[in-house]
Write an enzyme that holds these catalytic residues in place. Structure first.
Site, mmCIF file in Angstrom:
data_model
loop_
_atom_site.group_PDB
_atom_site.id
_atom_site.type_symbol
_atom_site.label_atom_id
_atom_site.label_comp_id
_atom_site.label_asym_id
_atom_site.label_seq_id
_atom_site.Cartn_x
_atom_site.Cartn_y
_atom_site.Cartn_z
ATOM 1 N N SER A 137 43.129 31.449 57.080
ATOM 2 C CA SER A 137 43.461 32.758 57.664
ATOM 3 C C SER A 137 44.587 32.577 58.659
ATOM 4 O O SER A 137 44.636 31.561 59.370
ATOM 5 C CB SER A 137 42.240 33.345 58.387
ATOM 6 O OG SER A 137 42.613 34.423 59.216
ATOM 7 N N TYR A 150 35.347 32.040 63.823
ATOM 8 C CA TYR A 150 36.053 32.144 62.548
ATOM 9 C C TYR A 150 37.424 31.485 62.623
ATOM 10 O O TYR A 150 37.809 30.705 61.736
ATOM 11 C CB TYR A 150 36.194 33.617 62.173
ATOM 12 C CG TYR A 150 36.915 33.864 60.878
ATOM 13 C CD1 TYR A 150 36.280 33.692 59.653
ATOM 14 C CD2 TYR A 150 38.242 34.291 60.868
ATOM 15 C CE1 TYR A 150 36.938 33.923 58.460
ATOM 16 C CE2 TYR A 150 38.911 34.537 59.679
ATOM 17 C CZ TYR A 150 38.252 34.351 58.477
ATOM 18 O OH TYR A 150 38.911 34.584 57.290
#
Length: 244
Positions: A137, A150
């Protein structure tokens, strides 16, 4: 481009994983699709004429069993590590993250990616042109706030990509990583509208980014043509983050 190549896509029941599976199928790949959502991955597999498997990235035995099942079915040319825990893991400051949530995110996103790659490595080596694509990401590139568990997990996936590229390169197995921005998928429905707008207004292209916008890049990276890109992290995010 992928004719004759057998590709495993994890997280293929929905969202980006499904879009990647569709892109690979369109290029002639023979697909094995895996997800913890048995019904969802079966539906995707039926739609694409693929084989479905159930796997829990948090369970090493489940991953090992999938690796053994793949070995019984023949060669494996590509692994796309798309499965991850992304929904409802943000929105809190780093001081408020519960230990259980932190550990679960790392267990699935980091350890699960490592174990899946380890389980598939013998088959990828044996193919003579194996490819691994890790899905990270761009939050790990620009440091998204209130998303630390995350973001940290995806930064680890990027680092693993580079080390794995060194270890698997002598066997002509290429390892790359894509780092999408916020996509318009089920897993981002909980993300505040302001964060979506930040991406859409701040990217070079502008506007929302769909899973389909990213899927073609992943499909290319499991092709034979992509070996020279090994070790690279590619921000596939409409130009929100540039890397040099």
């Amino acid at each position: 481009m992928l004719e004759g190549r057998r590709i495993l896509v994890t997280g293929a029941a929905r969202g980006l994983g499904r879009a990647i599976a569709e892109a690979c199928a369109a290029q002639g790949a023979q697909l094995v699709l895996a997800d913890i959502d048995s019904a969802g991955v079966q539906a995707t597999a039926e739609a694409l004429g693929a084989r479905a498997e159930t796997v829990d990235l948090g369970d090493p035995d489940s991953i090992e069993a999938l690796g053994e099942a793949l070995g019984e079915a023949g060669a494996l040319h590509g692994l796309i590590n798309c499965a991850a825990l992304a929904t409802n893991v943000g929105g809190m400051g780093f001081e408020d993250i519960e230990l259980e949530l932190w550990d679960r995110v790392q267990r699935i996103n980091v350890r699960g990616t490592w174990l899946m790659t380890r389980a598939c490595a013998p088959l990828l080596r044996a193919s003579g042109s194996g490819r691994v694509v890790n899905v990270a990401s761009d939050t790990a590139l620009w440091g998204a706030p209130k998303l630390l568990s995350y973001t940290a997990s995806k930064g680890a996936v990027m680092a693993m990509t580079r080390s794995l590229a060194r270890e698997l390169g002598p066997d002509r197995v290429g390892v790359t990583c894509i780092a999408p921005g916020i996509l318009t998928t089920e897993s981002t429905e909980y993300v505040p509208e302001a964060r979506h707008r930040l991406y859409q207004d701040g990217s070079a292209v502008g506007g929302p980014q769909s899973a389909e916008d990213v899927a073609g890049t992943a499909a290319f990276l499991v092709s034979e043509a992509a070996l020279t890109l090994t070790g690279q992290v590619l921000p596939v995010n409409n130009g929100y983050v540039f890397v040099t």
